[in-house]
Scaffold this motif. Sequence first.
Motif, PDB file in Angstrom:
ATOM      1  N   TYR A  72      38.803  31.474  50.776  1.00 20.44           N
ATOM      2  CA  TYR A  72      38.211  31.469  49.442  1.00 20.44           C
ATOM      3  C   TYR A  72      36.803  32.033  49.525  1.00 20.44           C
ATOM      4  O   TYR A  72      36.093  31.827  50.506  1.00 20.44           O
ATOM      5  CB  TYR A  72      38.120  30.046  48.875  1.00 20.44           C
ATOM      6  N   GLN A  91      41.011  34.476  48.015  1.00 16.89           N
ATOM      7  CA  GLN A  91      40.908  35.871  48.426  1.00 16.89           C
ATOM      8  C   GLN A  91      42.246  36.590  48.425  1.00 16.89           C
ATOM      9  O   GLN A  91      42.273  37.812  48.436  1.00 16.89           O
ATOM     10  CB  GLN A  91      40.256  35.962  49.806  1.00 16.89           C
ATOM     11  N   ASN A 109      45.524  36.634  43.906  1.00 16.63           N
ATOM     12  CA  ASN A 109      44.741  36.182  42.760  1.00 16.63           C
ATOM     13  C   ASN A 109      44.750  37.248  41.665  1.00 16.63           C
ATOM     14  O   ASN A 109      43.705  37.683  41.194  1.00 16.63           O
ATOM     15  CB  ASN A 109      43.314  35.843  43.194  1.00 16.63           C
ATOM     16  N   ALA A 146      32.568  26.255  43.191  1.00 16.51           N
ATOM     17  CA  ALA A 146      33.474  27.166  42.496  1.00 16.51           C
ATOM     18  C   ALA A 146      33.910  28.218  43.500  1.00 16.51           C
ATOM     19  O   ALA A 146      33.076  28.885  44.125  1.00 16.51           O
ATOM     20  CB  ALA A 146      32.779  27.812  41.306  1.00 16.51           C
ATOM     21  N   LEU A 147      35.228  28.351  43.685  1.00 12.52           N
ATOM     22  CA  LEU A 147      35.790  29.216  44.713  1.00 12.52           C
ATOM     23  C   LEU A 147      36.865  30.126  44.125  1.00 12.52           C
ATOM     24  O   LEU A 147      37.644  29.714  43.275  1.00 12.52           O
ATOM     25  CB  LEU A 147      36.419  28.367  45.820  1.00 12.52           C
ATOM     26  N   ILE A 148      36.903  31.357  44.639  1.00 11.24           N
ATOM     27  CA  ILE A 148      37.937  32.316  44.243  1.00 11.24           C
ATOM     28  C   ILE A 148      38.854  32.538  45.440  1.00 11.24           C
ATOM     29  O   ILE A 148      38.386  32.865  46.532  1.00 11.24           O
ATOM     30  CB  ILE A 148      37.316  33.672  43.849  1.00 11.24           C
ATOM     31  N   ILE A 155      31.638  31.294  44.943  1.00 14.61           N
ATOM     32  CA  ILE A 155      30.919  32.009  43.888  1.00 14.61           C
ATOM     33  C   ILE A 155      29.750  31.189  43.346  1.00 14.61           C
ATOM     34  O   ILE A 155      28.811  31.748  42.802  1.00 14.61           O
ATOM     35  CB  ILE A 155      31.853  32.475  42.756  1.00 14.61           C
ATOM     36  N   ASN A 181      42.829  36.462  38.356  1.00 18.60           N
ATOM     37  CA  ASN A 181      41.400  36.172  38.471  1.00 18.60           C
ATOM     38  C   ASN A 181      41.093  34.689  38.265  1.00 18.60           C
ATOM     39  O   ASN A 181      40.161  34.327  37.559  1.00 18.60           O
ATOM     40  CB  ASN A 181      40.588  37.027  37.501  1.00 18.60           C
ATOM     41  N   GLU A 182      41.887  33.843  38.893  1.00 15.81           N
ATOM     42  CA  GLU A 182      41.690  32.412  38.780  1.00 15.81           C
ATOM     43  C   GLU A 182      40.658  31.929  39.787  1.00 15.81           C
ATOM     44  O   GLU A 182      40.366  32.598  40.778  1.00 15.81           O
ATOM     45  CB  GLU A 182      43.010  31.680  39.015  1.00 15.81           C
ATOM     46  N   TYR A 183      40.088  30.780  39.521  1.00 21.26           N
ATOM     47  CA  TYR A 183      39.172  30.151  40.448  1.00 21.26           C
ATOM     48  C   TYR A 183      39.443  28.650  40.454  1.00 21.26           C
ATOM     49  O   TYR A 183      40.123  28.127  39.570  1.00 21.26           O
ATOM     50  CB  TYR A 183      37.707  30.449  40.090  1.00 21.26           C
TER      51      TYR A 183
END
Length: 71
Positions: free
Chosen positions: A23, A42, A45, A38-40, A26, A48-50
């Motif tokens: 992840y 890698q 996705n 808050a993580l996206i 962000i 564009n979820e977090y």
Amino acid sequence: MAEEMFEPETLTLTDEDGNEAAYELIACQEVDGRIYYALIPQENNENNEYVILRSEPDPEDVEEEILVTID
């Protein structure tokens, strides 16, 4: 003034089933003495979820922290 490039901070998290996933961090914020991340993801996705996770002391090792989902 020269532009500085920053590498994104990447965290590898392990879920309760032992699966690892990377992840990108962000943002993080402290609220009422608790830290939220808050993580996206890698990988995979497309939407564009977090996720937002909360840091808590690890019950098995008080020197460590774990990230937990928010209920």
